[in-house]
Design an enzyme around this catalytic site. Structure first.
Site, mmCIF file in Angstrom:
data_model
loop_
_atom_site.group_PDB
_atom_site.id
_atom_site.type_symbol
_atom_site.label_atom_id
_atom_site.label_comp_id
_atom_site.label_asym_id
_atom_site.label_seq_id
_atom_site.Cartn_x
_atom_site.Cartn_y
_atom_site.Cartn_z
ATOM 1 N N PHE A 14 -53.375 -52.742 -19.751
ATOM 2 C CA PHE A 14 -52.434 -51.659 -19.433
ATOM 3 C C PHE A 14 -51.708 -51.162 -20.690
ATOM 4 O O PHE A 14 -51.503 -49.959 -20.861
ATOM 5 C CB PHE A 14 -51.364 -52.132 -18.435
ATOM 6 C CG PHE A 14 -51.871 -52.589 -17.100
ATOM 7 C CD1 PHE A 14 -53.147 -52.286 -16.644
ATOM 8 C CD2 PHE A 14 -51.046 -53.344 -16.260
ATOM 9 C CE1 PHE A 14 -53.593 -52.718 -15.399
ATOM 10 C CE2 PHE A 14 -51.477 -53.773 -15.020
ATOM 11 C CZ PHE A 14 -52.747 -53.472 -14.587
ATOM 12 N N ARG A 35 -51.629 -60.438 -31.167
ATOM 13 C CA ARG A 35 -52.875 -60.224 -31.925
ATOM 14 C C ARG A 35 -52.754 -58.967 -32.793
ATOM 15 O O ARG A 35 -53.101 -57.867 -32.386
ATOM 16 C CB ARG A 35 -54.058 -60.128 -30.958
ATOM 17 C CG ARG A 35 -54.430 -61.479 -30.348
ATOM 18 C CD ARG A 35 -55.460 -61.351 -29.259
ATOM 19 N NE ARG A 35 -54.925 -60.724 -28.073
ATOM 20 C CZ ARG A 35 -55.625 -60.505 -26.949
ATOM 21 N NH1 ARG A 35 -56.884 -60.886 -26.884
ATOM 22 N NH2 ARG A 35 -55.059 -59.934 -25.905
ATOM 23 N N ASP A 58 -44.312 -62.398 -30.500
ATOM 24 C CA ASP A 58 -44.443 -63.228 -29.301
ATOM 25 C C ASP A 58 -43.157 -63.023 -28.508
ATOM 26 O O ASP A 58 -42.074 -63.421 -28.967
ATOM 27 C CB ASP A 58 -44.619 -64.697 -29.700
ATOM 28 C CG ASP A 58 -44.898 -65.591 -28.495
ATOM 29 O OD1 ASP A 58 -44.476 -65.250 -27.375
ATOM 30 O OD2 ASP A 58 -45.548 -66.634 -28.686
ATOM 31 N N TYR A 151 -46.869 -67.578 -10.750
ATOM 32 C CA TYR A 151 -47.129 -66.208 -11.232
ATOM 33 C C TYR A 151 -46.441 -65.203 -10.301
ATOM 34 O O TYR A 151 -45.711 -64.312 -10.756
ATOM 35 C CB TYR A 151 -48.635 -65.920 -11.309
ATOM 36 C CG TYR A 151 -48.890 -64.473 -11.692
ATOM 37 C CD1 TYR A 151 -48.640 -64.026 -12.986
ATOM 38 C CD2 TYR A 151 -49.319 -63.545 -10.743
ATOM 39 C CE1 TYR A 151 -48.813 -62.688 -13.333
ATOM 40 C CE2 TYR A 151 -49.503 -62.209 -11.079
ATOM 41 C CZ TYR A 151 -49.248 -61.787 -12.377
ATOM 42 O OH TYR A 151 -49.404 -60.463 -12.713
ATOM 43 N N LYS A 155 -43.162 -62.427 -10.816
ATOM 44 C CA LYS A 155 -43.205 -60.984 -10.541
ATOM 45 C C LYS A 155 -42.168 -60.592 -9.482
ATOM 46 O O LYS A 155 -41.688 -59.447 -9.475
ATOM 47 C CB LYS A 155 -44.618 -60.561 -10.152
ATOM 48 C CG LYS A 155 -45.632 -60.725 -11.281
ATOM 49 C CD LYS A 155 -45.232 -59.952 -12.541
ATOM 50 C CE LYS A 155 -46.275 -60.005 -13.634
ATOM 51 N NZ LYS A 155 -45.882 -59.259 -14.847
ATOM 52 N N PRO A 181 -48.864 -53.138 -9.640
ATOM 53 C CA PRO A 181 -50.295 -52.937 -9.380
ATOM 54 C C PRO A 181 -50.923 -54.132 -8.667
ATOM 55 O O PRO A 181 -50.474 -55.268 -8.794
ATOM 56 C CB PRO A 181 -50.906 -52.813 -10.784
ATOM 57 C CG PRO A 181 -49.761 -52.767 -11.744
ATOM 58 C CD PRO A 181 -48.621 -53.435 -11.060
ATOM 59 N N GLY A 182 -52.016 -53.815 -7.968
ATOM 60 C CA GLY A 182 -52.889 -54.864 -7.441
ATOM 61 C C GLY A 182 -54.090 -55.020 -8.364
ATOM 62 O O GLY A 182 -54.006 -54.753 -9.573
ATOM 63 N N LEU A 183 -55.185 -55.431 -7.761
ATOM 64 C CA LEU A 183 -56.428 -55.757 -8.481
ATOM 65 C C LEU A 183 -56.790 -54.706 -9.537
ATOM 66 O O LEU A 183 -57.139 -53.583 -9.207
ATOM 67 C CB LEU A 183 -57.560 -55.846 -7.446
ATOM 68 C CG LEU A 183 -58.901 -56.379 -7.895
ATOM 69 C CD1 LEU A 183 -58.835 -57.896 -8.017
ATOM 70 C CD2 LEU A 183 -59.974 -55.985 -6.882
HETATM 71 P P1 NDP Z 1 -54.243 -58.180 -20.412
HETATM 72 O O1 NDP Z 1 -54.514 -59.640 -20.525
HETATM 73 O O2 NDP Z 1 -55.377 -57.235 -20.632
HETATM 74 O O3 NDP Z 1 -53.038 -57.781 -21.385
HETATM 75 C C1 NDP Z 1 -51.900 -58.596 -21.496
HETATM 76 C C2 NDP Z 1 -51.132 -58.217 -22.747
HETATM 77 O O4 NDP Z 1 -49.956 -59.030 -22.816
HETATM 78 C C3 NDP Z 1 -51.924 -58.442 -24.011
HETATM 79 O O5 NDP Z 1 -51.762 -57.335 -24.864
HETATM 80 C C4 NDP Z 1 -51.290 -59.672 -24.624
HETATM 81 O O6 NDP Z 1 -51.328 -59.582 -26.042
HETATM 82 C C5 NDP Z 1 -49.856 -59.537 -24.131
HETATM 83 N N1 NDP Z 1 -49.131 -60.806 -24.154
HETATM 84 C C6 NDP Z 1 -49.360 -61.911 -23.423
HETATM 85 N N2 NDP Z 1 -48.502 -62.894 -23.776
HETATM 86 C C7 NDP Z 1 -47.706 -62.375 -24.757
HETATM 87 C C8 NDP Z 1 -46.654 -62.889 -25.532
HETATM 88 N N3 NDP Z 1 -46.220 -64.149 -25.386
HETATM 89 N N4 NDP Z 1 -46.067 -62.088 -26.457
HETATM 90 C C9 NDP Z 1 -46.489 -60.818 -26.620
HETATM 91 N N5 NDP Z 1 -47.507 -60.274 -25.914
HETATM 92 C C10 NDP Z 1 -48.102 -61.047 -25.003
HETATM 93 O O7 NDP Z 1 -53.619 -57.979 -18.952
HETATM 94 P P2 NDP Z 1 -53.040 -56.698 -18.191
HETATM 95 O O8 NDP Z 1 -53.061 -55.497 -19.031
HETATM 96 O O9 NDP Z 1 -53.688 -56.651 -16.875
HETATM 97 O O10 NDP Z 1 -51.539 -57.203 -17.947
HETATM 98 C C11 NDP Z 1 -50.400 -56.468 -18.362
HETATM 99 C C12 NDP Z 1 -49.257 -56.758 -17.389
HETATM 100 O O11 NDP Z 1 -49.619 -56.277 -16.101
HETATM 101 C C13 NDP Z 1 -48.930 -58.240 -17.213
HETATM 102 O O12 NDP Z 1 -47.528 -58.364 -17.125
HETATM 103 C C14 NDP Z 1 -49.585 -58.582 -15.878
HETATM 104 O O13 NDP Z 1 -48.940 -59.650 -15.253
HETATM 105 C C15 NDP Z 1 -49.395 -57.287 -15.138
HETATM 106 N N6 NDP Z 1 -50.298 -57.049 -14.017
HETATM 107 C C16 NDP Z 1 -51.660 -57.123 -14.149
HETATM 108 C C17 NDP Z 1 -52.476 -56.864 -13.060
HETATM 109 C C18 NDP Z 1 -53.959 -56.985 -13.118
HETATM 110 O O14 NDP Z 1 -54.607 -57.175 -12.049
HETATM 111 N N7 NDP Z 1 -54.592 -56.850 -14.279
HETATM 112 C C19 NDP Z 1 -51.911 -56.448 -11.766
HETATM 113 C C20 NDP Z 1 -50.469 -56.426 -11.744
HETATM 114 C C21 NDP Z 1 -49.708 -56.673 -12.836
HETATM 115 P P3 NDP Z 1 -51.578 -60.787 -27.051
HETATM 116 O O15 NDP Z 1 -52.443 -61.800 -26.368
HETATM 117 O O16 NDP Z 1 -52.253 -60.110 -28.223
HETATM 118 O O17 NDP Z 1 -50.217 -61.281 -27.385
HETATM 119 C C1 8X3 Z 2 -52.036 -59.312 -10.800
HETATM 120 C C2 8X3 Z 2 -52.565 -59.014 -9.458
HETATM 121 O O1 8X3 Z 2 -53.179 -60.020 -7.215
HETATM 122 O O2 8X3 Z 2 -54.086 -61.092 -9.191
HETATM 123 O O3 8X3 Z 2 -50.648 -59.258 -10.799
HETATM 124 O O4 8X3 Z 2 -51.769 -61.341 -8.631
HETATM 125 S S1 8X3 Z 2 -52.904 -60.449 -8.606
#
Ligand code: NDP
Ligand code: 8X3
Length: 252
Positions: A14, A35, A58, A151, A155, A181-183
Site C-alpha cells: 500500500f 529497507r 524503524d 494482529y 487493528k 481493507p480486507g484481503l
Molecule cells: P507489505 O508487507 O507489502 O508492506 C508493509 C510495509 O510496512 C513495508 O513497506 C515495510 O517496510 C513496512 N514496515 C513493517 N515494519 C516496519 C517497521 N518496524 N518500521 C518501518 N516500516 C515497517 O504489506 P501491506 O502493504 O499490505 O501492509 C500495509 C499496512 O496495511 C499494514 O499496516 C497492514 O497491517 C495493513 N493492511 C494490510 C492488508 C492486506 O491484506 N494486505 C489488509 C488490511 C490492512 P520494511 O520492511 O522495508 O521496513
Molecule cells: C489484513 C487483512 O483479513 O488478513 O489486515 O487480517 S486480514
C-alpha cells in the site's frame, strides 16, 4: 491541500502504491521504511514527478521517529498528510500456540510505531490548523477470525485511536481517517508466513483480491475531498470476500 505527504511502510504494498499515486500530483514525498535500498529505487523511479526524501526508519524506535520528523530538510518539513501505514502480521496460530515474540512485534509496530508517528506530526498540524492523518486499520479490527488474535487487536486499537484523535482535534481543521481493507495481495502474507511464498500465494488462490493500487486510490480520494469533509473510516473488501457464519461447535 498540496503539501508534503509522509508515507510509512513505503517500500512495499500500500505504501509504495501511495507514493506512486501522490507523486502524480508532484507533491513533496517523504518515504519511510527499514529497507533503504527499495526506497532509493522508488525515489529514482519517481524523480521526474515529485521531490522525494527517503528515511531509513524503524517505526518501533521512538527516538528515531521523533528525531527524523523534527529534523526534516526543506521543502519537506511541514507535513500535510501522514499515511500511517507501516505494519505487519506475524503468524496465524491460535492464541495458545502463538509466539509471544510475534505478538510483541505486532504491538510494537502496529500500535506503538503508529502512535509515535502520529504524535510526532500532530503538533505541527495543529499549529498550522491543517493536516490529515490516514491510519491503516483493517477489517480485522472489526471482525474476528481464527488466528487473528493479536494482529486483529492491534487493528481494533487503530480504529479506536483514530476516533479518539478526531475528538481531540475538534475545532481544528486536522482530519483523521481509518482505512480498513480486507484481503489485499501485497507482501503482507509473505511477511505473515515468514517468507513462505507458496503459503502466502494460497491466501489469494482462485480469488480476485484487492490490490495495493485499489487502496492507494481510496487513500488519495479521502485526502482529496474538500477540507470541510472528514471521512472517518472506509471498510473495503474484495467482492470475492464476505463474512463467515458464526462458528458453532457441536459435540458428537
Ligand atoms: P507489505 O508487507 O507489502 O508492506 C508493509 C510495509 O510496512 C513495508 O513497506 C515495510 O517496510 C513496512 N514496515 C513493517 N515494519 C516496519 C517497521 N518496524 N518500521 C518501518 N516500516 C515497517 O504489506 P501491506 O502493504 O499490505 O501492509 C500495509 C499496512 O496495511 C499494514 O499496516 C497492514 O497491517 C495493513 N493492511 C494490510 C492488508 C492486506 O491484506 N494486505 C489488509 C488490511 C490492512 P520494511 O520492511 O522495508 O521496513
Ligand atoms: C489484513 C487483512 O483479513 O488478513 O489486515 O487480517 S486480514
Amino acid at each position: 491541500m498540496d503539501g508534503t505527504v509522509l508515507i510509512t511502510g513505503a517500500s512495499s504494498g500500500f505504501g509504495k502504491a501511495c507514493a506512486e499515486k501522490f507523486a502524480e500530483e508532484g507533491r513533496p514525498l517523504i518515504l519511510a521504511a527499514r529497507r533503504l535500498d527499495r526506497l532509493e529505487q522508488l525515489k529514482s523511479e519517481l524523480a521526474a514527478k515529485a521531490p522525494v526524501h527517503v528515511l531509513a526508519l524503524d517505526v518501533r524506535d521512538r527516538t528515531a521517529v521523533e528525531q527524523a520528523i523534527s529534523s526534516l530538510p526543506e521543502p519537506f518539513a511541514g507535513i500535510d498528510v501522514l499515511i500511517n501505514n507501516a505494519g505487519l502480521a506475524r503468524g496465524l496460530e491460535p492464541s495458545h500456540k502463538a509466539d509471544l515474540d510475534d505478538w510483541e512485534t505486532m504491538i510494537d509496530t502496529n500500535i506503538k510505531g503508529l502512535i509515535y508517528c502520529a504524535r510526532s506530526v500532530l503538533p505541527q498540524m495543529v499549529a498550522r490548523n491543517q493536516g490529515h492523518i490516514v491510519n491503516l486499520g483493517s477489517i480485522a479490527g472489526d471482525w474476528p477470525y481464527p488466528g487473528g488474535n493479536v494482529y486483529s487487536a492491534t487493528k481494533a486499537f487503530v480504529m479506536q485511536f483514530s476516533r479518539n484523535l478526531r475528538c481531540d482535534l475538534a475545532g481544528t481543521r486536522v482530519r483523521v481517517t481509518n482505512i480498513e481493507p480486507g484481503l489485499s495481495e501485497t507482501e503482507f502474507s509473505v511477511v505473515r508466513f515468514e517468507g513462505d511464498a507458496d503459503k502466502a500465494a494460497s491466501v489469494y488462490k482462485n480469488t480476485e483480491p484487492l490490490t495495493a493500487e485499489d487502496i492507494a486510490d481510496i487513500i488519495h480520494w479521502v485526502v482529496s475531498v474538500p477540507g470541510h469533509v472528514n471521512i472517518n473510516r472506509v471498510e473495503v473488501m474484495a467482492t470475492f470476500q464476505t463474512w463467515a457464519p458464526f462458528a458453532i461447535h457441536r459435540e458428537e
